[in-house]
Scaffold this active site. Structure first.
Site, PDB file in Angstrom:
ATOM      1  N   HIS A  59      37.147  10.776  40.325  1.00  0.00           N
ATOM      2  CA  HIS A  59      36.348  10.564  41.531  1.00  0.00           C
ATOM      3  C   HIS A  59      37.095  11.074  42.752  1.00  0.00           C
ATOM      4  CE1 HIS A  59      34.997   7.730  44.913  1.00  0.00           C
ATOM      5  NE2 HIS A  59      33.976   8.550  44.702  1.00  0.00           N
ATOM      6  N   SER A  60      36.406  11.827  43.595  1.00  0.00           N
ATOM      7  CA  SER A  60      36.906  12.221  44.907  1.00  0.00           C
ATOM      8  C   SER A  60      38.281  12.904  44.818  1.00  0.00           C
ATOM      9  CB  SER A  60      36.938  10.980  45.816  1.00  0.00           C
ATOM     10  OG  SER A  60      37.041  11.337  47.167  1.00  0.00           O
TER      11      SER A  60
END
Length: 335
Positions: free
Chosen positions: A143-144
């Site tokens: 994520h991210s």
């Protein structure tokens, strides 16, 4: 000097010993006598483990059977391994997922004061973990910020990565030549400020409700109360007078590193893994749609499959509404 002042000085000294001076460099229970990692056997519930590094420990959560398909899961900036707690139970049960917490995040130790954080540290840590675990081929679920690191890793070691899932980001935010000097100048000032505050003593405690408000407000509503409760299990610490965040305050400053667009395009053309990019409709746009598309096209140079999917939600939708992305990820992993 009064008794009260002595107590305060002792508290400051204890804090410095715990948070600034490097932790013990001895081996932990995670190692056997030959310094090889002993990976615990897990059931449906995750198990918390530690990797001992020269400077301290890196915490992780392990999900799935020991003989499952190997997957590294890496969280985003200022988050922790709990970011996957709601999603992983909805994924195929034959996955061996190790959710690693980057230095300074969650239950992982902070870097010593003379070692600055650089997001590429994660890139080096992945290679260490893969070597420890004897994983020669694996996937990424990230994520991210964690996704940007996996993207770079997959370009440098393309033969080791078979599938890459990037949640709500396409690549590392590019640095701009015309403003790089201003950015570095601000970062140096912030780092020195945070270092001085850490040396001066612990943060002022706040209530649990205030922590909820800080996180929901700081993410512009991307996190809700339930998501905060999950992240706080590893990201919040109870102290006298309330709570403090576990993360290293120095992470609030931008890194002293370069990430030019041209370099990242060259690296993208080296990736050979199947790539799934899930972008949330109300997530942050780190750069223009045109630049993101250019990077996706670069990935197609050597990737057999590049899938770009848009899903309704904000930046942490994989945590707040995992049912929206779990089927997409499952289909991609099983294809």
């Amino acid at each position: 000097m009064t008794d009260i002042s002595v107590t305060k000085e002792q508290q400051k000294l204890l804090y410095r010993l715990q948070h600034i001076i490097p932790r013990s460099l001895g081996t932990s229970s995670f190692y056997n006598n030959k310094h090889e990692i002993v990976v615990p056997q897990t059931s449906d519930a995750p198990e918390d483990v530690e990797f001992q590094m020269t400077w301290g420990k890196v915490a992780a959560r392990i999900w799935g059977p020991p003989d499952g398909r190997p997957v590294f899961a890496i969280h985003g900036w200022l988050d922790n391994a709990g970011t996957f707690d709601a999603l992983i139970p909805l994924l195929p049960k034959d996955l061996r997922i190790i959710a690693v917490e980057m230095p300074g995040h969650g239950l992982s130790d902070h870097f010593p004061p003379d070692i600055a954080y650089n997001y590429l540290d994660c890139f080096l840590a992945i290679e260490r973990f893969a070597s420890y675990l004897k994983w020669t081929k694996f996937s990424f679920l990230c994520h991210s910020l964690g996704a940007t690191m996996s993207m770079i890793y997959a370009s440098v070691f393309p033969e080791k990565v078979d599938k890459l899932i990037s949640i709500d980001i396409v690549r590392l935010e590019t640095t701009r030549p015309e403003t790089i000097d201003v950015r570095f100048r601000k970062t140096v000032g912030k780092l020195l400020k945070y270092e001085a505050e850490i040396i001066a003593g612990p943060e002022k405690p706040f209530s649990y409700e205030e922590a909820i408000e800080k996180c929901i407000g700081g993410t512009f509503g991307s996190l809700d109360r339930k998501a905060c409760n999950i992240l706080f299990k590893r990201g919040l610490k109870k102290v006298d007078g309330g709570y403090v965040f576990r993360r290293d305050r120095r992470l609030l400053a931008a890194p002293l590193s370069f990430a030019p667009k041209e370099d990242q395009l060259v690296l993208a053309r080296k990736v050979t893994a199947d790539v799934l990019i899930i972008k949330f409709t109300d997530g942050p746009d780190f750069e223009t749609a045109e630049n993101s598309l250019e990077h996706v096209e670069a990935l197609k140079t050597n990737c057999k499959r590049v899938q770009y999917v848009t899903v309704e939600g904000k930046h942490h939708t994989h945590l707040t509404n995992p049912e929206r992305v779990a089927p997409i990820i499952t289909d991609f992993l099983n294809s």
